[in-house]
Design a protein around this motif. Structure first.
Motif, PDB file in Angstrom:
ATOM      1  N   PHE A 238     -13.890  -9.480   8.738  1.00  0.00           N
ATOM      2  CA  PHE A 238     -13.772  -8.144   9.312  1.00  0.00           C
ATOM      3  C   PHE A 238     -13.663  -8.245  10.823  1.00  0.00           C
ATOM      4  CE2 PHE A 238     -15.659  -7.182   5.235  1.00  0.00           C
ATOM      5  CZ  PHE A 238     -15.048  -5.992   4.878  1.00  0.00           C
ATOM      6  N   TYR A 239     -12.820  -7.424  11.402  1.00  0.00           N
ATOM      7  CA  TYR A 239     -12.675  -7.329  12.843  1.00  0.00           C
ATOM      8  C   TYR A 239     -13.190  -5.956  13.253  1.00  0.00           C
ATOM      9  CZ  TYR A 239      -9.689 -11.364  12.205  1.00  0.00           C
ATOM     10  OH  TYR A 239      -9.204 -12.599  11.865  1.00  0.00           O
ATOM     11  N   VAL A 240     -14.199  -5.941  14.136  1.00  0.00           N
ATOM     12  CA  VAL A 240     -14.855  -4.702  14.534  1.00  0.00           C
ATOM     13  C   VAL A 240     -14.659  -4.493  16.030  1.00  0.00           C
ATOM     14  CG1 VAL A 240     -17.071  -3.489  14.638  1.00  0.00           C
ATOM     15  CG2 VAL A 240     -16.568  -5.018  12.712  1.00  0.00           C
ATOM     16  N   GLU A 241     -14.263  -3.276  16.383  1.00  0.00           N
ATOM     17  CA  GLU A 241     -14.092  -2.917  17.793  1.00  0.00           C
ATOM     18  C   GLU A 241     -15.477  -2.851  18.431  1.00  0.00           C
ATOM     19  OE1 GLU A 241     -10.894   0.004  19.461  1.00  0.00           O
ATOM     20  OE2 GLU A 241     -12.675   1.141  18.864  1.00  0.00           O
ATOM     21  N   GLU A 242     -15.704  -3.677  19.435  1.00  0.00           N
ATOM     22  CA  GLU A 242     -17.034  -3.805  20.025  1.00  0.00           C
ATOM     23  C   GLU A 242     -17.539  -2.491  20.623  1.00  0.00           C
ATOM     24  OE1 GLU A 242     -19.480  -6.667  23.148  1.00  0.00           O
ATOM     25  OE2 GLU A 242     -17.342  -6.978  22.865  1.00  0.00           O
ATOM     26  N   ALA A 243     -16.697  -1.769  21.323  1.00  0.00           N
ATOM     27  CA  ALA A 243     -17.132  -0.552  22.018  1.00  0.00           C
ATOM     28  C   ALA A 243     -17.519   0.575  21.065  1.00  0.00           C
ATOM     29  CB  ALA A 243     -16.027  -0.067  22.964  1.00  0.00           C
ATOM     30  N   THR A 244     -16.864   0.667  19.888  1.00  0.00           N
ATOM     31  CA  THR A 244     -17.088   1.808  18.988  1.00  0.00           C
ATOM     32  C   THR A 244     -17.759   1.432  17.673  1.00  0.00           C
ATOM     33  OG1 THR A 244     -14.946   1.557  17.901  1.00  0.00           O
ATOM     34  CG2 THR A 244     -15.033   2.953  19.889  1.00  0.00           C
ATOM     35  N   GLY A 245     -17.718   0.154  17.295  1.00  0.00           N
ATOM     36  CA  GLY A 245     -18.254  -0.277  16.016  1.00  0.00           C
ATOM     37  C   GLY A 245     -17.326   0.012  14.843  1.00  0.00           C
ATOM     38  N   LYS A 246     -16.105   0.448  15.127  1.00  0.00           N
ATOM     39  CA  LYS A 246     -15.141   0.764  14.058  1.00  0.00           C
ATOM     40  C   LYS A 246     -14.492  -0.514  13.535  1.00  0.00           C
ATOM     41  CE  LYS A 246     -13.926   5.165  16.166  1.00  0.00           C
ATOM     42  NZ  LYS A 246     -12.886   5.870  16.925  1.00  0.00           N
ATOM     43  N   VAL A 247     -14.361  -0.584  12.206  1.00  0.00           N
ATOM     44  CA  VAL A 247     -13.623  -1.695  11.594  1.00  0.00           C
ATOM     45  C   VAL A 247     -12.146  -1.432  11.843  1.00  0.00           C
ATOM     46  CG1 VAL A 247     -13.036  -2.861   9.440  1.00  0.00           C
ATOM     47  CG2 VAL A 247     -15.382  -2.069   9.832  1.00  0.00           C
ATOM     48  N   ILE A 248     -11.466  -2.382  12.477  1.00  0.00           N
ATOM     49  CA  ILE A 248     -10.047  -2.191  12.776  1.00  0.00           C
ATOM     50  C   ILE A 248      -9.139  -3.063  11.911  1.00  0.00           C
ATOM     51  CG2 ILE A 248     -10.359  -1.330  15.122  1.00  0.00           C
ATOM     52  CD1 ILE A 248      -9.833  -4.179  16.128  1.00  0.00           C
ATOM     53  N   ARG A 249      -9.717  -4.118  11.299  1.00  0.00           N
ATOM     54  CA  ARG A 249      -8.905  -4.978  10.441  1.00  0.00           C
ATOM     55  C   ARG A 249      -9.784  -5.775   9.502  1.00  0.00           C
ATOM     56  NH1 ARG A 249      -5.449  -9.428  13.289  1.00  0.00           N
ATOM     57  NH2 ARG A 249      -6.438 -11.014  12.032  1.00  0.00           N
ATOM     58  N   GLN A 250      -9.212  -6.091   8.342  1.00  0.00           N
ATOM     59  CA  GLN A 250      -9.875  -6.972   7.379  1.00  0.00           C
ATOM     60  C   GLN A 250      -8.838  -7.967   6.878  1.00  0.00           C
ATOM     61  OE1 GLN A 250     -11.060  -5.135   3.712  1.00  0.00           O
ATOM     62  NE2 GLN A 250     -11.936  -7.014   2.905  1.00  0.00           N
ATOM     63  N   ASP A 251      -9.146  -9.234   6.965  1.00  0.00           N
ATOM     64  CA  ASP A 251      -8.286 -10.280   6.416  1.00  0.00           C
ATOM     65  C   ASP A 251      -8.947 -10.815   5.150  1.00  0.00           C
ATOM     66  OD1 ASP A 251      -6.615  -9.978   8.577  1.00  0.00           O
ATOM     67  OD2 ASP A 251      -7.252 -11.798   9.598  1.00  0.00           O
ATOM     68  N   SER A 252      -8.151 -11.000   4.111  1.00  0.00           N
ATOM     69  CA  SER A 252      -8.696 -11.504   2.850  1.00  0.00           C
ATOM     70  C   SER A 252      -7.610 -12.239   2.083  1.00  0.00           C
ATOM     71  CB  SER A 252      -9.256 -10.351   2.010  1.00  0.00           C
ATOM     72  OG  SER A 252      -8.226  -9.438   1.692  1.00  0.00           O
ATOM     73  N   ARG A 253      -7.989 -12.768   0.928  1.00  0.00           N
ATOM     74  CA  ARG A 253      -7.031 -13.391   0.023  1.00  0.00           C
ATOM     75  C   ARG A 253      -6.943 -12.548  -1.237  1.00  0.00           C
ATOM     76  NH1 ARG A 253      -9.230 -19.291  -0.304  1.00  0.00           N
ATOM     77  NH2 ARG A 253     -11.104 -18.318   0.497  1.00  0.00           N
ATOM     78  N   VAL A 254      -5.740 -12.419  -1.773  1.00  0.00           N
ATOM     79  CA  VAL A 254      -5.491 -11.605  -2.956  1.00  0.00           C
ATOM     80  C   VAL A 254      -5.051 -12.521  -4.088  1.00  0.00           C
ATOM     81  CG1 VAL A 254      -4.141  -9.699  -3.884  1.00  0.00           C
ATOM     82  CG2 VAL A 254      -4.774  -9.692  -1.486  1.00  0.00           C
ATOM     83  N   HIS A 255      -5.646 -12.341  -5.256  1.00  0.00           N
ATOM     84  CA  HIS A 255      -5.280 -13.117  -6.441  1.00  0.00           C
ATOM     85  C   HIS A 255      -4.184 -12.361  -7.192  1.00  0.00           C
ATOM     86  CE1 HIS A 255      -8.746 -15.917  -6.232  1.00  0.00           C
ATOM     87  NE2 HIS A 255      -9.223 -14.929  -5.503  1.00  0.00           N
ATOM     88  N   LEU A 256      -2.999 -12.926  -7.230  1.00  0.00           N
ATOM     89  CA  LEU A 256      -1.860 -12.343  -7.937  1.00  0.00           C
ATOM     90  C   LEU A 256      -1.462 -13.268  -9.084  1.00  0.00           C
ATOM     91  CD1 LEU A 256       0.217 -11.184  -4.844  1.00  0.00           C
ATOM     92  CD2 LEU A 256      -1.236  -9.784  -6.306  1.00  0.00           C
ATOM     93  N   PRO A 257      -0.679 -12.783 -10.038  1.00  0.00           N
ATOM     94  CA  PRO A 257      -0.296 -13.619 -11.184  1.00  0.00           C
ATOM     95  C   PRO A 257       0.358 -14.951 -10.790  1.00  0.00           C
ATOM     96  CG  PRO A 257       0.295 -11.351 -11.606  1.00  0.00           C
ATOM     97  CD  PRO A 257      -0.170 -11.420 -10.172  1.00  0.00           C
ATOM     98  N   PHE A 258       1.019 -14.988  -9.650  1.00  0.00           N
ATOM     99  CA  PHE A 258       1.719 -16.207  -9.238  1.00  0.00           C
ATOM    100  C   PHE A 258       0.958 -17.028  -8.211  1.00  0.00           C
ATOM    101  CE2 PHE A 258       3.332 -12.469  -7.057  1.00  0.00           C
ATOM    102  CZ  PHE A 258       3.050 -12.778  -5.732  1.00  0.00           C
ATOM    103  N   GLY A 259      -0.265 -16.611  -7.871  1.00  0.00           N
ATOM    104  CA  GLY A 259      -1.062 -17.395  -6.937  1.00  0.00           C
ATOM    105  C   GLY A 259      -1.907 -16.538  -6.012  1.00  0.00           C
ATOM    106  N   ILE A 260      -2.524 -17.183  -5.048  1.00  0.00           N
ATOM    107  CA  ILE A 260      -3.388 -16.515  -4.076  1.00  0.00           C
ATOM    108  C   ILE A 260      -2.640 -16.448  -2.750  1.00  0.00           C
ATOM    109  CG2 ILE A 260      -5.577 -16.647  -2.838  1.00  0.00           C
ATOM    110  CD1 ILE A 260      -6.651 -18.301  -5.201  1.00  0.00           C
ATOM    111  N   ILE A 261      -2.585 -15.258  -2.151  1.00  0.00           N
ATOM    112  CA  ILE A 261      -1.923 -15.105  -0.858  1.00  0.00           C
ATOM    113  C   ILE A 261      -2.823 -14.332   0.105  1.00  0.00           C
ATOM    114  CG2 ILE A 261       0.410 -15.195  -1.825  1.00  0.00           C
ATOM    115  CD1 ILE A 261       0.570 -12.173  -1.464  1.00  0.00           C
ATOM    116  N   GLY A 262      -2.542 -14.456   1.382  1.00  0.00           N
ATOM    117  CA  GLY A 262      -3.308 -13.753   2.398  1.00  0.00           C
ATOM    118  C   GLY A 262      -2.915 -12.285   2.490  1.00  0.00           C
ATOM    119  N   GLN A 263      -3.886 -11.462   2.873  1.00  0.00           N
ATOM    120  CA  GLN A 263      -3.650 -10.036   3.043  1.00  0.00           C
ATOM    121  C   GLN A 263      -4.333  -9.575   4.325  1.00  0.00           C
ATOM    122  OE1 GLN A 263      -4.114  -6.815  -0.103  1.00  0.00           O
ATOM    123  NE2 GLN A 263      -6.076  -6.698   0.939  1.00  0.00           N
ATOM    124  N   GLU A 264      -3.631  -8.769   5.101  1.00  0.00           N
ATOM    125  CA  GLU A 264      -4.188  -8.177   6.311  1.00  0.00           C
ATOM    126  C   GLU A 264      -4.202  -6.665   6.132  1.00  0.00           C
ATOM    127  OE1 GLU A 264      -2.286  -7.274  10.521  1.00  0.00           O
ATOM    128  OE2 GLU A 264      -2.681  -9.425  10.271  1.00  0.00           O
TER     129      GLU A 264
END
Length: 93
Positions: free
Chosen positions: A2-28
């Motif tokens: 998780f990426y959080v904006e320091e000044a406001t505490g708001k989550v601005i982005r989440q990076d993760s991996r997604v499991h799909l039928p053909f493999g695992i890929i990154g997701q932003e």
């Protein structure tokens, strides 16, 4: 991650991996255009990008929030597709 904006505490982005039928890929998943909703800061826009050539971004815009809404339990029943037979199953209690 998780990426959080320091000044406001708001989550601005989440990076993760997604499991799909053909493999695992990154997701932003990026969040933006925060608005006050019942005293909470909620994002009204999200953008999903997959780490895969040829796939564009998925942009979601929320125009209405309803706090304290009644939601039927059936809304949260997981339906799984049976790919081989073409049918579906319901996962419940």
């Amino acid at each position: 991650t998780f990426y959080v904006e320091e000044a406001t505490g708001k989550v601005i982005r989440q990076d993760s991996r997604v499991h799909l039928p053909f493999g695992i890929i990154g997701q932003e998943l990026s969040f933006g255009d925060y608005e006050d909703v019942g005293g909470m800061q909620l994002p009204t826009k999200s953008e999903t990008k997959l780490a895969m050539n040829g796939v564009g971004a998925i942009v979601t815009t929320f125009t209405n929030f309803e706090l304290g809404a009644e939601v039927d339990d059936e809304t949260f029943v997981l339906v799984t597709e049976d790919v081989e037979s073409g049918g579906s199953e319901t996962s419940g209690d």
